[in-house]
Scaffold this motif. Structure first.
Motif: not given
Length: 247
Positions: A214-224, A231-235
């Motif tokens: 469960i996490g907050l959506y932070r977009g797509l990485d540069r490869d999609g 809690a542990g950072g952006i995954r």
């Protein structure tokens, strides 16, 4: 009916077991780039993870063969392209073109209900893409029931187009986006996907073979890939499935 872009052929069948299964065989036999196979009805349609794709008459069932000159590492880009192209093609038949939303990795939603889906399959040789087959299904006239999911169709919101008209619109949109991808890179395609994707900061639940995140959506990485802030950072997630309603 509108014309196909130069170099494309559209093969229309009354019934097939699966448009993608046929096109995979043709691709392996050397069929050139630019063939689209559409069926008015499928008897063994399939989605992700081998799931059955119900295929009553009146909806769109189509697979497209592409042979991009690209490294194998870019195969996932074509799944993004297929989703964006299908959303834009179907949007032409709705009163609100912005109403279709994208659910990572391969669903199209309308009013929060599933409208369409896609399966991207590819083959590589010597580090290069040999072929890509985009299998796409969209509910135009009928919304087959899916256990645990709300479904909808174009006809619930606007007059449903004929499947062949929708097929030509899709091929034209795929052709346009493949030219953008070749000329400008992945950036414009990522932006187009994210305009229809979840709102930044939305709380999402992603299920993978390793469990649930469960996490907050932070977009797509540069490869999609999907980016979630936990809690542990952006995954970063290259595979998985968002929980129903998790977008």
């Amino acid at each position: 009916m509108a014309m196909l872009p130069p170099g494309w052929r559209l093969r229309v069948e009354a019934e097939l077991p699966s448009t993608s299964d046929l096109l995979l065989r043709l691709a392996a036999a050397g069929e050139p780039d630019g063939l689209a196979v559409m069926a008015r009805r499928q008897t063994s349609g399939r989605g992700r993870d081998g799931r059955n794709w119900q295929s009553p008459a009146g909806n769109l069932y189509i697979s497209l063969l592409l042979r991009p000159d690209a490294p194998a590492s870019e195969a996932s880009h074509w799944a993004l392209l297929g989703a964006v192209a299908l959303a834009e093609a179907l949007a032409r038949f709705l009163p609100d073109p912005a109403a279709i939303r994208l659910k990572w990795p391969n669903d199209l939603l309308l009013g929060g209900a599933k409208l369409a889906g896609m399966l991207c399959e590819a083959s590589a040789r010597d580090g290069r893409i040999e072929w890509v087959v985009l299998g796409l299904g969209a509910n135009l006239a009928v919304a087959p029931a899916i256990e645990g999911r709300a479904t909808t169709c174009i006809a619930a919101h606007s007059p449903a187009p004929d499947a062949e008209d929708a097929a030509v619109a899709l091929v034209s949109t795929v052709d346009r986006w493949r030219r953008v991808l070749a000329g400008e890179g992945l950036g414009p395609l990522l932006e187009a996907w994210q305009r229809r994707g979840p709102a930044l900061g939305a709380r999402l639940t992603l299920r993978t073979t390793a469990g649930e995140t469960i996490g907050l959506y932070r977009g797509l990485d540069r490869d999609g890939a999907l980016l979630l802030e936990t809690a542990g950072g952006i995954r970063r997630f290259a595979t998985g499935e968002l929980a129903a309603g998790g977008d």
